[in-house]
Design a protein around this motif. Sequence first.
Motif, mmCIF file in Angstrom:
data_model
loop_
_atom_site.group_PDB
_atom_site.id
_atom_site.type_symbol
_atom_site.label_atom_id
_atom_site.label_comp_id
_atom_site.label_asym_id
_atom_site.label_seq_id
_atom_site.Cartn_x
_atom_site.Cartn_y
_atom_site.Cartn_z
ATOM 1 N N ILE A 99 0.842 -1.211 0.000
ATOM 2 C CA ILE A 99 0.000 0.000 0.000
ATOM 3 C C ILE A 99 0.869 1.249 0.000
ATOM 4 O O ILE A 99 0.594 2.208 -0.731
ATOM 5 C CB ILE A 99 -0.969 -0.024 1.203
ATOM 6 C CG1 ILE A 99 -2.026 -1.102 0.990
ATOM 7 C CG2 ILE A 99 -1.626 1.344 1.420
ATOM 8 C CD1 ILE A 99 -2.907 -1.363 2.189
ATOM 9 N N ARG A 100 1.940 1.242 0.808
ATOM 10 C CA ARG A 100 2.849 2.401 0.827
ATOM 11 C C ARG A 100 3.489 2.611 -0.542
ATOM 12 O O ARG A 100 3.600 3.746 -1.014
ATOM 13 C CB ARG A 100 3.918 2.224 1.902
ATOM 14 C CG ARG A 100 3.398 2.443 3.331
ATOM 15 C CD ARG A 100 4.532 2.478 4.357
ATOM 16 N NE ARG A 100 5.206 1.188 4.538
ATOM 17 C CZ ARG A 100 4.734 0.182 5.275
ATOM 18 N NH1 ARG A 100 3.571 0.307 5.901
ATOM 19 N NH2 ARG A 100 5.409 -0.936 5.390
ATOM 20 N N GLN A 101 3.900 1.548 -1.192
ATOM 21 C CA GLN A 101 4.503 1.659 -2.522
ATOM 22 C C GLN A 101 3.486 2.185 -3.533
ATOM 23 O O GLN A 101 3.812 3.045 -4.366
ATOM 24 C CB GLN A 101 5.045 0.304 -2.985
ATOM 25 C CG GLN A 101 6.271 -0.143 -2.242
ATOM 26 C CD GLN A 101 6.704 -1.551 -2.636
ATOM 27 O OE1 GLN A 101 6.030 -2.243 -3.406
ATOM 28 N NE2 GLN A 101 7.843 -1.980 -2.089
ATOM 29 N N GLN A 102 2.266 1.675 -3.452
ATOM 30 C CA GLN A 102 1.225 2.124 -4.376
ATOM 31 C C GLN A 102 0.923 3.605 -4.169
ATOM 32 O O GLN A 102 0.746 4.354 -5.122
ATOM 33 C CB GLN A 102 -0.051 1.289 -4.200
ATOM 34 C CG GLN A 102 -1.132 1.593 -5.212
ATOM 35 C CD GLN A 102 -0.699 1.289 -6.634
ATOM 36 O OE1 GLN A 102 -0.013 0.301 -6.893
ATOM 37 N NE2 GLN A 102 -1.093 2.126 -7.562
ATOM 38 N N THR A 103 0.905 4.034 -2.899
ATOM 39 C CA THR A 103 0.669 5.440 -2.595
ATOM 40 C C THR A 103 1.777 6.304 -3.166
ATOM 41 O O THR A 103 1.518 7.376 -3.742
ATOM 42 C CB THR A 103 0.552 5.642 -1.069
ATOM 43 O OG1 THR A 103 -0.523 4.826 -0.592
ATOM 44 C CG2 THR A 103 0.276 7.094 -0.718
ATOM 45 N N LYS A 104 3.029 5.866 -3.035
ATOM 46 C CA LYS A 104 4.159 6.623 -3.593
ATOM 47 C C LYS A 104 4.045 6.733 -5.111
ATOM 48 O O LYS A 104 4.267 7.805 -5.678
ATOM 49 C CB LYS A 104 5.491 5.949 -3.230
ATOM 50 C CG LYS A 104 5.905 6.158 -1.803
ATOM 51 C CD LYS A 104 7.239 5.465 -1.534
ATOM 52 C CE LYS A 104 7.630 5.579 -0.079
ATOM 53 N NZ LYS A 104 8.902 4.876 0.193
ATOM 54 N N ILE A 105 3.688 5.627 -5.760
ATOM 55 C CA ILE A 105 3.529 5.637 -7.218
ATOM 56 C C ILE A 105 2.436 6.602 -7.618
ATOM 57 O O ILE A 105 2.596 7.398 -8.557
ATOM 58 C CB ILE A 105 3.230 4.212 -7.741
ATOM 59 C CG1 ILE A 105 4.466 3.328 -7.582
ATOM 60 C CG2 ILE A 105 2.748 4.247 -9.185
ATOM 61 C CD1 ILE A 105 4.213 1.853 -7.832
ATOM 62 N N GLU A 106 1.316 6.589 -6.910
ATOM 63 C CA GLU A 106 0.222 7.506 -7.214
ATOM 64 C C GLU A 106 0.644 8.950 -7.000
ATOM 65 O O GLU A 106 0.290 9.836 -7.800
ATOM 66 C CB GLU A 106 -1.001 7.167 -6.367
ATOM 67 C CG GLU A 106 -1.674 5.870 -6.774
ATOM 68 C CD GLU A 106 -2.745 5.422 -5.799
ATOM 69 O OE1 GLU A 106 -3.001 6.119 -4.790
ATOM 70 O OE2 GLU A 106 -3.337 4.356 -6.044
ATOM 71 N N ASN A 107 1.422 9.220 -5.945
ATOM 72 C CA ASN A 107 1.915 10.578 -5.702
ATOM 73 C C ASN A 107 2.862 11.016 -6.812
ATOM 74 O O ASN A 107 2.804 12.163 -7.276
ATOM 75 C CB ASN A 107 2.610 10.666 -4.346
ATOM 76 C CG ASN A 107 1.639 10.596 -3.199
ATOM 77 O OD1 ASN A 107 0.434 10.814 -3.365
ATOM 78 N ND2 ASN A 107 2.137 10.264 -2.021
ATOM 79 N N TYR A 108 3.771 10.127 -7.260
ATOM 80 C CA TYR A 108 4.684 10.455 -8.355
ATOM 81 C C TYR A 108 3.910 10.730 -9.640
ATOM 82 O O TYR A 108 4.227 11.660 -10.382
ATOM 83 C CB TYR A 108 5.696 9.328 -8.590
ATOM 84 C CG TYR A 108 6.719 9.161 -7.494
ATOM 85 C CD1 TYR A 108 7.293 10.260 -6.839
ATOM 86 C CD2 TYR A 108 7.131 7.899 -7.105
ATOM 87 C CE1 TYR A 108 8.230 10.095 -5.831
ATOM 88 C CE2 TYR A 108 8.071 7.722 -6.096
ATOM 89 C CZ TYR A 108 8.617 8.826 -5.467
ATOM 90 O OH TYR A 108 9.545 8.659 -4.480
ATOM 91 N N GLN A 109 2.873 9.923 -9.891
ATOM 92 C CA GLN A 109 2.053 10.135 -11.078
ATOM 93 C C GLN A 109 1.325 11.460 -11.017
ATOM 94 O O GLN A 109 1.198 12.159 -12.006
ATOM 95 C CB GLN A 109 1.063 8.973 -11.255
ATOM 96 C CG GLN A 109 1.701 7.686 -11.692
ATOM 97 C CD GLN A 109 0.726 6.528 -11.727
ATOM 98 O OE1 GLN A 109 -0.328 6.559 -11.099
ATOM 99 N NE2 GLN A 109 1.099 5.466 -12.442
ATOM 100 N N HIS A 110 0.855 11.802 -9.842
ATOM 101 C CA HIS A 110 0.157 13.079 -9.660
ATOM 102 C C HIS A 110 1.118 14.240 -9.937
ATOM 103 O O HIS A 110 0.755 15.197 -10.628
ATOM 104 C CB HIS A 110 -0.409 13.168 -8.238
ATOM 105 C CG HIS A 110 -1.172 14.415 -7.968
ATOM 106 N ND1 HIS A 110 -2.383 14.686 -8.549
ATOM 107 C CD2 HIS A 110 -0.874 15.495 -7.177
ATOM 108 C CE1 HIS A 110 -2.821 15.855 -8.138
ATOM 109 N NE2 HIS A 110 -1.923 16.374 -7.297
ATOM 110 N N VAL A 111 2.332 14.160 -9.402
ATOM 111 C CA VAL A 111 3.340 15.224 -9.636
ATOM 112 C C VAL A 111 3.704 15.274 -11.103
ATOM 113 O O VAL A 111 3.807 16.355 -11.701
ATOM 114 C CB VAL A 111 4.604 14.982 -8.763
ATOM 115 C CG1 VAL A 111 5.745 15.889 -9.172
ATOM 116 C CG2 VAL A 111 4.267 15.172 -7.292
#
Length: 115
Positions: A99-111
Amino acid sequence: MKGTTLLKHYEQLDYVTEQMLISAHKEDWNTLLSWQSQYSQLSENIIELDGTLTTEHVPTQCKDRVRMYIQNILSYQQQISQLVTTRHAELGELIGEKIRQQTKIENYQHVANLI
């Protein structure tokens, strides 16, 4: 007669519980669960039969073997519980990390979308 039947039920329950422990060691959860119905049925049979017995129905030799089976069963149950608890905790950690990794990926995609 009832004492012998009780002994047979305990012997079978000992075997089933041991098989459940082996399955837990192998992390073969489907097989472990497949033994569950037989475990439950044997437990019910023992409870019903034990309620109708008095000490004179069970020869001393049978009592000693029943005690041995009970000790084995309790040991197997404790080991199964420890294995399942440990594996559950490990899986919880893996899920949390995922979940933490998925959240980081989503944050990177958002940026990346903002740029």
